[in-house]
Scaffold this motif. Structure first.
Motif, PDB file in Angstrom:
ATOM      1  N   SER A  63     -53.777 -42.175 -22.723  1.00  0.00           N
ATOM      2  CA  SER A  63     -54.766 -42.363 -21.658  1.00  0.00           C
ATOM      3  C   SER A  63     -55.232 -43.810 -21.583  1.00  0.00           C
ATOM      4  O   SER A  63     -55.038 -44.589 -22.522  1.00  0.00           O
TER       5      SER A  63
ATOM      6  N   ARG B 257     -63.477 -47.781 -23.316  1.00  0.00           N
ATOM      7  CA  ARG B 257     -64.215 -47.944 -24.582  1.00  0.00           C
ATOM      8  C   ARG B 257     -63.484 -48.899 -25.511  1.00  0.00           C
ATOM      9  O   ARG B 257     -62.282 -49.120 -25.364  1.00  0.00           O
TER      10      ARG B 257
ATOM     11  N   ARG C 120     -61.368 -48.325 -31.927  1.00  0.00           N
ATOM     12  CA  ARG C 120     -61.932 -48.124 -33.270  1.00  0.00           C
ATOM     13  C   ARG C 120     -61.014 -48.798 -34.273  1.00  0.00           C
ATOM     14  O   ARG C 120     -59.844 -49.043 -33.971  1.00  0.00           O
TER      15      ARG C 120
ATOM     16  N   TYR D 193     -54.611 -45.378 -27.080  1.00  0.00           N
ATOM     17  CA  TYR D 193     -55.080 -45.550 -25.700  1.00  0.00           C
ATOM     18  C   TYR D 193     -54.508 -46.843 -25.159  1.00  0.00           C
ATOM     19  O   TYR D 193     -54.092 -47.718 -25.919  1.00  0.00           O
TER      20      TYR D 193
ATOM     21  N   GLU E 200     -56.038 -37.710 -13.268  1.00  0.00           N
ATOM     22  CA  GLU E 200     -57.466 -37.376 -13.355  1.00  0.00           C
ATOM     23  C   GLU E 200     -58.161 -38.494 -14.101  1.00  0.00           C
ATOM     24  O   GLU E 200     -57.525 -39.212 -14.864  1.00  0.00           O
TER      25      GLU E 200
ATOM     26  N   ALA F  46     -62.412 -39.513 -15.732  1.00  0.00           N
ATOM     27  CA  ALA F  46     -63.803 -39.056 -15.877  1.00  0.00           C
ATOM     28  C   ALA F  46     -64.583 -40.082 -16.675  1.00  0.00           C
ATOM     29  O   ALA F  46     -64.005 -40.918 -17.379  1.00  0.00           O
TER      30      ALA F  46
ATOM     31  N   VAL G  24     -66.926 -40.247 -19.734  1.00  0.00           N
ATOM     32  CA  VAL G  24     -67.258 -39.401 -20.897  1.00  0.00           C
ATOM     33  C   VAL G  24     -68.022 -40.255 -21.904  1.00  0.00           C
ATOM     34  O   VAL G  24     -67.553 -41.340 -22.260  1.00  0.00           O
ATOM     35  N   HIS G  25     -69.143 -39.749 -22.402  1.00  0.00           N
ATOM     36  CA  HIS G  25     -69.969 -40.483 -23.370  1.00  0.00           C
ATOM     37  C   HIS G  25     -70.149 -41.942 -22.924  1.00  0.00           C
ATOM     38  O   HIS G  25     -69.970 -42.884 -23.715  1.00  0.00           O
TER      39      HIS G  25
ATOM     40  N   TYR H  64     -62.412 -42.773 -18.902  1.00  0.00           N
ATOM     41  CA  TYR H  64     -61.149 -42.328 -19.492  1.00  0.00           C
ATOM     42  C   TYR H  64     -60.279 -41.782 -18.369  1.00  0.00           C
ATOM     43  O   TYR H  64     -60.790 -41.089 -17.478  1.00  0.00           O
ATOM     44  N   GLY H  65     -58.974 -42.053 -18.384  1.00  0.00           N
ATOM     45  CA  GLY H  65     -58.122 -41.527 -17.330  1.00  0.00           C
ATOM     46  C   GLY H  65     -56.684 -41.320 -17.769  1.00  0.00           C
ATOM     47  O   GLY H  65     -56.172 -42.027 -18.647  1.00  0.00           O
ATOM     48  N   THR H  66     -56.034 -40.338 -17.137  1.00  0.00           N
ATOM     49  CA  THR H  66     -54.635 -40.005 -17.413  1.00  0.00           C
ATOM     50  C   THR H  66     -53.751 -40.624 -16.340  1.00  0.00           C
ATOM     51  O   THR H  66     -53.932 -40.327 -15.153  1.00  0.00           O
TER      52      THR H  66
ATOM     53  N   ASP I 173     -54.965 -34.937 -24.120  1.00  0.00           N
ATOM     54  CA  ASP I 173     -56.211 -34.708 -24.864  1.00  0.00           C
ATOM     55  C   ASP I 173     -57.319 -35.251 -23.971  1.00  0.00           C
ATOM     56  O   ASP I 173     -57.574 -36.456 -23.957  1.00  0.00           O
ATOM     57  N   ILE I 174     -57.916 -34.357 -23.167  1.00  0.00           N
ATOM     58  CA  ILE I 174     -58.889 -34.820 -22.163  1.00  0.00           C
ATOM     59  C   ILE I 174     -60.143 -33.952 -22.191  1.00  0.00           C
ATOM     60  O   ILE I 174     -60.120 -32.834 -22.709  1.00  0.00           O
ATOM     61  N   ASP I 175     -61.224 -34.446 -21.610  1.00  0.00           N
ATOM     62  CA  ASP I 175     -62.493 -33.719 -21.678  1.00  0.00           C
ATOM     63  C   ASP I 175     -62.523 -32.585 -20.642  1.00  0.00           C
ATOM     64  O   ASP I 175     -61.574 -32.423 -19.856  1.00  0.00           O
TER      65      ASP I 175
ATOM     66  N   GLY J 232     -62.058 -33.569 -16.970  1.00  0.00           N
ATOM     67  CA  GLY J 232     -60.662 -33.899 -16.696  1.00  0.00           C
ATOM     68  C   GLY J 232     -59.827 -32.633 -16.567  1.00  0.00           C
ATOM     69  O   GLY J 232     -58.956 -32.535 -15.694  1.00  0.00           O
TER      70      GLY J 232
ATOM     71  N   ARG K 174     -72.658 -37.596 -28.727  1.00  0.00           N
ATOM     72  CA  ARG K 174     -71.473 -36.736 -28.745  1.00  0.00           C
ATOM     73  C   ARG K 174     -71.847 -35.295 -29.076  1.00  0.00           C
ATOM     74  O   ARG K 174     -71.285 -34.348 -28.529  1.00  0.00           O
TER      75      ARG K 174
HETATM   76  P1  5GP Z   1     -62.738 -40.507 -27.966  1.00  0.00           P
HETATM   77  O1  5GP Z   1     -63.612 -41.631 -27.504  1.00  0.00           O
HETATM   78  O2  5GP Z   1     -63.346 -39.744 -29.128  1.00  0.00           O
HETATM   79  O3  5GP Z   1     -61.303 -40.920 -28.224  1.00  0.00           O
HETATM   80  O4  5GP Z   1     -62.648 -39.455 -26.772  1.00  0.00           O
HETATM   81  C1  5GP Z   1     -63.818 -38.968 -26.179  1.00  0.00           C
HETATM   82  C2  5GP Z   1     -63.504 -37.864 -25.199  1.00  0.00           C
HETATM   83  O5  5GP Z   1     -62.718 -38.371 -24.120  1.00  0.00           O
HETATM   84  C3  5GP Z   1     -62.691 -36.695 -25.785  1.00  0.00           C
HETATM   85  O6  5GP Z   1     -63.292 -35.494 -25.320  1.00  0.00           O
HETATM   86  C4  5GP Z   1     -61.317 -36.861 -25.183  1.00  0.00           C
HETATM   87  O7  5GP Z   1     -60.669 -35.615 -25.015  1.00  0.00           O
HETATM   88  C5  5GP Z   1     -61.676 -37.459 -23.831  1.00  0.00           C
HETATM   89  N1  5GP Z   1     -60.547 -38.156 -23.211  1.00  0.00           N
HETATM   90  C6  5GP Z   1     -59.609 -38.939 -23.795  1.00  0.00           C
HETATM   91  N2  5GP Z   1     -58.731 -39.373 -22.882  1.00  0.00           N
HETATM   92  C7  5GP Z   1     -59.117 -38.856 -21.690  1.00  0.00           C
HETATM   93  C8  5GP Z   1     -58.594 -38.918 -20.353  1.00  0.00           C
HETATM   94  O8  5GP Z   1     -57.592 -39.549 -20.053  1.00  0.00           O
HETATM   95  N3  5GP Z   1     -59.290 -38.244 -19.392  1.00  0.00           N
HETATM   96  C9  5GP Z   1     -60.422 -37.531 -19.650  1.00  0.00           C
HETATM   97  N4  5GP Z   1     -61.006 -36.883 -18.636  1.00  0.00           N
HETATM   98  N5  5GP Z   1     -60.927 -37.434 -20.885  1.00  0.00           N
HETATM   99  C10 5GP Z   1     -60.286 -38.089 -21.894  1.00  0.00           C
END
Ligand code: 5GP
Ligand code: ADP
Length: 188
Positions: A41, A45, A48, A57, A76, A78, A80-81, A85-87, A105-107, A110, A152
């Motif tokens: 994706s 952010r 880490r 990513y 898609e 969105a 998030v936090h 984030y996007g696919t 792996d999406i929220d 998404g 979170r």
């Molecule tokens: P993290 O910051 O912990 O890697 O991810 C935070 C949240 O973002 C997780 O719920 C993860 O599934 C979601 N996420 C990661 N990539 C994408 C994406 O491409 N699209 C969406 N909608 N959510 C994503």
């Protein structure tokens, strides 16, 4: 998305931060490199410690991310936090055309968007036994500030409330049991 023979399956995986999605998926990609592939994706952010651009990513700034939204590059996306984030459409298409199953792996937002596209997919939700376990795992992982952990955990409650929208819910209590279930739902 085009319709071609021998395409792999699209598998959408959601679950609150810290539940164990990356741990389970890492194992899956190690064991089945010829059968499954991760759709990397895009995110605004920061990386880490230990995360690699292009593997975990594509790390971009917010401006670049917004340009990609305008260009309709995402299947898609969105917020998030507090991060984007996007696919990428191109990433997913390439994996499916290779005949492998494509794992997202999406929220939960998404996952809703992917459902609305009507592209055939399997929807899996990974859940913790309870919120306390989630808190312990996030603290033990040690990758987020206390503030980010609180945010979170707050989001986790709303996410878990949507688990019934998914085809299958896996409780990640014992890692081996959860992994067996994951394999079953993806390959059966
Ligand atoms: P993290 O910051 O912990 O890697 O991810 C935070 C949240 O973002 C997780 O719920 C993860 O599934 C979601 N996420 C990661 N990539 C994408 C994406 O491409 N699209 C969406 N909608 N959510 C994503
Ligand atoms: P996510 O990708 O969902 O945010 P991670 O895969 O990073 O979550 O897992 C969060 C932490 O929990 C990691 O430190 C991981 O080693 C640990 N963990 C994952 N699954 C289990 C489990 N079944 N039992 C105990 N700890 C686990």
């Amino acid at each position: 998305m085009s319709n071609t023979k021998n395409k792999g399956k699209l598998v959408v995986i959601s679950g609150p931060s810290g539940v164990g999605k990356s741990t389970l998926l890492h194992r899956l990609f190690q064991e089945y490199p010829d059968k499954v592939s991760f759709s990397v994706s895009y995110t605004s952010r920061n990386p880490r410690n230990g995360e690699t651009h292009g593997k975990d990513y594509y790390f971009t700034d917010t401006e670049t991310f917004k340009k990609k939204i305008e260009n309709n590059d995402f299947l898609e996306w969105a917020c998030v936090h507090d991060n984007y984030y996007g696919t990428g459409k191109a990433e997913v298409e390439e994996i499916l055309l290779s005949g492998k199953n494509c794992i997202l792996d999406i929220d939960v937002q998404g996952a809703d968007s992917v459902r609305n596209t009507r592209i055939p997919a399997i929807f899996l939700f990974i859940a913790p036994e309870n919120i306390e376990v989630l808190k312990n795992r996030l603290e033990k992982r040690g990758t987020e500030s206390q503030d980010a952990i609180e945010r979170r955990l707050k989001n986790a409650i709303g996410e878990i409330a949507q688990k019934d929208k998914y085809d299958y819910v896996i409780i990640n209590k014992d890692l081996d049991d959860a992994y067996r279930e994951l394999q079953k739902y993806i390959f059966e």
